[in-house]
Design a protein around this motif. Structure first.
Motif, PDB file in Angstrom:
ATOM      1  N   ASP A  59      30.987 -31.701 -23.489  1.00 59.12           N
ATOM      2  CA  ASP A  59      29.598 -32.172 -23.529  1.00 59.12           C
ATOM      3  C   ASP A  59      29.292 -33.171 -22.415  1.00 59.12           C
ATOM      4  N   HIS A  60      30.270 -33.432 -21.536  1.00 60.39           N
ATOM      5  CA  HIS A  60      30.081 -34.433 -20.489  1.00 60.39           C
ATOM      6  C   HIS A  60      30.222 -33.785 -19.113  1.00 60.39           C
ATOM      7  N   SER A  61      29.588 -34.411 -18.143  1.00 58.65           N
ATOM      8  CA  SER A  61      29.561 -33.872 -16.782  1.00 58.65           C
ATOM      9  C   SER A  61      30.906 -34.087 -16.099  1.00 58.65           C
ATOM     10  N   PRO A  62      31.204 -33.330 -15.049  1.00 61.01           N
ATOM     11  CA  PRO A  62      32.450 -33.525 -14.296  1.00 61.01           C
ATOM     12  C   PRO A  62      32.604 -34.944 -13.741  1.00 61.01           C
ATOM     13  N   SER A  63      31.491 -35.549 -13.322  1.00 62.58           N
ATOM     14  CA  SER A  63      31.577 -36.914 -12.788  1.00 62.58           C
ATOM     15  C   SER A  63      31.996 -37.903 -13.876  1.00 62.58           C
ATOM     16  N   GLU A  64      31.515 -37.718 -15.103  1.00 61.73           N
ATOM     17  CA  GLU A  64      31.914 -38.595 -16.205  1.00 61.73           C
ATOM     18  C   GLU A  64      33.382 -38.386 -16.567  1.00 61.73           C
ATOM     19  N   ILE A  65      33.822 -37.139 -16.516  1.00 60.10           N
ATOM     20  CA  ILE A  65      35.228 -36.853 -16.791  1.00 60.10           C
ATOM     21  C   ILE A  65      36.120 -37.529 -15.746  1.00 60.10           C
ATOM     22  N   LEU A  66      35.706 -37.463 -14.473  1.00 58.33           N
ATOM     23  CA  LEU A  66      36.499 -38.070 -13.406  1.00 58.33           C
ATOM     24  C   LEU A  66      36.483 -39.592 -13.503  1.00 58.33           C
ATOM     25  N   GLN A  67      35.345 -40.163 -13.881  1.00 57.13           N
ATOM     26  CA  GLN A  67      35.284 -41.613 -14.080  1.00 57.13           C
ATOM     27  C   GLN A  67      36.229 -42.051 -15.195  1.00 57.13           C
ATOM     28  N   ALA A  68      36.277 -41.253 -16.266  1.00 52.58           N
ATOM     29  CA  ALA A  68      37.208 -41.565 -17.354  1.00 52.58           C
ATOM     30  C   ALA A  68      38.659 -41.437 -16.880  1.00 52.58           C
ATOM     31  N   SER A  69      38.928 -40.448 -16.030  1.00 53.71           N
ATOM     32  CA  SER A  69      40.277 -40.295 -15.474  1.00 53.71           C
ATOM     33  C   SER A  69      40.653 -41.499 -14.631  1.00 53.71           C
ATOM     34  N   LYS A  70      39.716 -41.990 -13.835  1.00 57.89           N
ATOM     35  CA  LYS A  70      39.972 -43.184 -13.025  1.00 57.89           C
ATOM     36  C   LYS A  70      40.253 -44.393 -13.915  1.00 57.89           C
ATOM     37  N   ALA A  71      39.524 -44.490 -15.043  1.00 53.91           N
ATOM     38  CA  ALA A  71      39.731 -45.605 -15.960  1.00 53.91           C
ATOM     39  C   ALA A  71      41.099 -45.551 -16.632  1.00 53.91           C
ATOM     40  N   MET A  72      41.738 -44.375 -16.610  1.00 50.55           N
ATOM     41  CA  MET A  72      43.062 -44.231 -17.224  1.00 50.55           C
ATOM     42  C   MET A  72      44.193 -44.427 -16.225  1.00 50.55           C
ATOM     43  N   THR A  73      43.877 -44.853 -15.014  1.00 54.86           N
ATOM     44  CA  THR A  73      44.926 -45.040 -14.004  1.00 54.86           C
ATOM     45  C   THR A  73      45.942 -46.075 -14.447  1.00 54.86           C
ATOM     46  N   PHE A  74      45.464 -47.203 -14.957  1.00 55.83           N
ATOM     47  CA  PHE A  74      46.378 -48.302 -15.271  1.00 55.83           C
ATOM     48  C   PHE A  74      47.413 -47.932 -16.334  1.00 55.83           C
ATOM     49  N   PRO A  75      47.028 -47.278 -17.451  1.00 57.62           N
ATOM     50  CA  PRO A  75      48.064 -46.895 -18.418  1.00 57.62           C
ATOM     51  C   PRO A  75      49.137 -45.982 -17.842  1.00 57.62           C
ATOM     52  N   TYR A  76      48.800 -45.192 -16.824  1.00 56.66           N
ATOM     53  CA  TYR A  76      49.768 -44.262 -16.251  1.00 56.66           C
ATOM     54  C   TYR A  76      50.658 -44.895 -15.192  1.00 56.66           C
ATOM     55  N   LEU A  77      50.355 -46.120 -14.770  1.00 54.68           N
ATOM     56  CA  LEU A  77      51.190 -46.760 -13.759  1.00 54.68           C
ATOM     57  C   LEU A  77      52.605 -46.950 -14.291  1.00 54.68           C
ATOM     58  N   GLY A  78      53.580 -46.846 -13.422  1.00 51.91           N
ATOM     59  CA  GLY A  78      54.975 -46.997 -13.801  1.00 51.91           C
ATOM     60  C   GLY A  78      55.876 -46.030 -13.074  1.00 51.91           C
ATOM     61  N   ALA A  79      55.315 -44.889 -12.685  1.00 56.76           N
ATOM     62  CA  ALA A  79      56.123 -43.916 -11.943  1.00 56.76           C
ATOM     63  C   ALA A  79      56.559 -44.474 -10.594  1.00 56.76           C
ATOM     64  N   GLU A  80      55.810 -45.457 -10.071  1.00 55.29           N
ATOM     65  CA  GLU A  80      56.169 -46.028  -8.768  1.00 55.29           C
ATOM     66  C   GLU A  80      57.498 -46.778  -8.816  1.00 55.29           C
ATOM     67  N   SER A  81      58.023 -47.023 -10.009  1.00 47.13           N
ATOM     68  CA  SER A  81      59.334 -47.668 -10.121  1.00 47.13           C
ATOM     69  C   SER A  81      60.431 -46.843  -9.446  1.00 47.13           C
ATOM     70  N   LEU A  82      60.210 -45.531  -9.346  1.00 47.76           N
ATOM     71  CA  LEU A  82      61.158 -44.660  -8.648  1.00 47.76           C
ATOM     72  C   LEU A  82      61.409 -45.115  -7.218  1.00 47.76           C
ATOM     73  N   LEU A  83      60.380 -45.630  -6.587  1.00 56.55           N
ATOM     74  CA  LEU A  83      60.459 -45.995  -5.175  1.00 56.55           C
ATOM     75  C   LEU A  83      61.461 -47.113  -4.927  1.00 56.55           C
ATOM     76  N   PHE A  84      61.812 -47.856  -5.977  1.00 59.00           N
ATOM     77  CA  PHE A  84      62.659 -49.035  -5.787  1.00 59.00           C
ATOM     78  C   PHE A  84      64.033 -48.892  -6.439  1.00 59.00           C
ATOM     79  N   CYS A  85      64.253 -47.824  -7.190  1.00 60.71           N
ATOM     80  CA  CYS A  85      65.560 -47.650  -7.839  1.00 60.71           C
ATOM     81  C   CYS A  85      66.213 -46.325  -7.456  1.00 60.71           C
ATOM     82  N   TYR A  86      65.687 -45.665  -6.427  1.00 64.70           N
ATOM     83  CA  TYR A  86      66.161 -44.338  -6.042  1.00 64.70           C
ATOM     84  C   TYR A  86      67.661 -44.336  -5.733  1.00 64.70           C
TER      85      TYR A  86
END
Length: 364
Positions: A180-207
């Motif tokens: 029921d929501h536009s693609p732009s609203e879906i993408l804005q919600a995806s951007k708002a979920m960036t912070f919970p997904y952070l953590g994968a960058e830890s690979l860069l320092f423990c490789y």
């Protein structure tokens, strides 16, 4: 361009433990409020945004492995190799600040949960001191101990599965109408979920601490898939118990949901849910202190245990200087912006630079 890993085999961990590390780093205590902003944008269609975010992080994980496998070392050494000693050290210093601020945020958020839900008169500094002493003790044991704490923290899933108990209160009509929501609203919600997904960058320092790191990529993707599935469950639980407009007034909807759980032998299950957040926060704090102290060790040429006490004191002082909820939200907003740029701009940029240098060397 490829550099040999120099870590002693007894300091390294098996490739499958990347699954534990990445999932522990992604799934932090910020999940207690993560559904508010995305649901404001996408409402009942927020599950689409969660899936899109998970897929985008998988693409970023692939880019990180392309960088790390081509260079054969961690991002600390890659910075110096690509950008020179001074610029590379400056970039490494930025990541020290990032990890310290992330540790400050996670610790202050947990303390705030305890203050609001359990002990309103509790001062910030005693709990911060105890938890940082515990984190210092863990990090002093080395990277393998940090990964062990990440594995131990997986027992937190007991509290998540407890969310199935209030199923009698679920309102499945809250999930409709779909799409029921536009693609732009879906993408804005995806951007708002960036912070919970952070953590994968830890690979860069423990490789370099991973045995056969080139074989660990599948485990990193599986960890991100589990995180995505967990976030989908949390979002569905939120929508089934609350209407989207109700969630706009909830500060910690995931903790509020624990009030629906009732057992004959436990009167206030939300107390257990609040205190269980320590299983989310300790692994992240430990890794942040480990990563920042390792960067400091390489930059300054000293022992990691010599840098660790000073960084722990900095985190302690910073946590005590964050007085209230607005301060926590400002810090989260900064980390959210930096994390978004790191994930979707800086990592692809480093990949392009590595690709160009590898091709230039091949052509020469």
């Amino acid at each position: 361009m490829k550099l040999p890993a120099t870590e002693h085999p007894r300091l390294t961990v098996s490739a499958f433990l990347v699954f534990v590390l990445i999932h522990a780093m992604q799934f932090g205590p910020e999940y207690v409020s993560m559904s508010i902003k995305p649901i404001r944008w996408a409402g009942q269609d927020v599950w689409i945004s969660a899936i899109l975010s998970g897929l985008s992080i998988s693409a970023v994980i692939w880019l990180m492995y392309q960088i790390l496998d081509r260079c054969g070392t961690d991002l600390i050494h890659i910075h110096r190799r690509l950008f020179g000693r001074w610029a590379g050290s400056g970039l490494n210093l930025v990541f020290i600040v990032y990890f310290l601020l992330l540790a400050c945020f996670q610790l202050r958020l947990f303390i705030e949960v305890i203050q609001v839900w359990l002990f309103a008169d509790l001062a910030t500094w005693p709990l911060a001191l105890v938890l940082l002493v515990l984190a210092y003790y863990i990090v002093s044991g080395g990277f393998r101990v940090v990964v062990g704490i990440c594995m131990f923290s997986l027992i937190r899933y007991v509290t998540i599965f407890a969310m199935f108990f209030p199923a009698i209160y679920f309102h499945f009509n809250n999930l409709t109408p779909a799409f029921d929501h536009s693609p732009s609203e879906i993408l804005q919600a995806s951007k708002a979920m960036t912070f919970p997904y952070l953590g994968a960058e830890s690979l860069l320092f423990c490789y370099t601490f991973i045995k056969s790191p080139e074989k660990s990529q599948k485990w990193a993707h599986w960890a991100n898939a589990l995180t995505t599935f967990s976030f989908l469950l949390i979002l569905f639980f939120s929508l089934l118990l609350f209407k989207p407009e109700q969630l706009s007034f909830e500060v910690w909807p995931q903790l509020t949901k624990y009030k629906f759980i009732q057992f004959p032998f436990i009167d206030r299950f939300e107390y257990i849910g609040a205190t269980a957040q320590i299983l989310w926060v300790i692994p992240i704090i430990c890794f942040c202190l480990w990563a920042s102290s390792r960067i400091g060790k390489i930059m300054l040429g000293v022992r990691q245990t010599a840098v660790l006490p000073f960084l722990s004191l900095i985190v302690f002082a910073a946590v005590c200087l964050i007085p209230d909820r607005p301060g926590v939200e400002r810090l989260q907003a900064w980390l959210d912006g930096f994390g978004f740029c790191l994930t979707y701009a800086y990592i692809p940029l480093v990949y392009l630079v590595v690709l160009v240098r590898v091709k230039a060397r091949t052509a020469a």
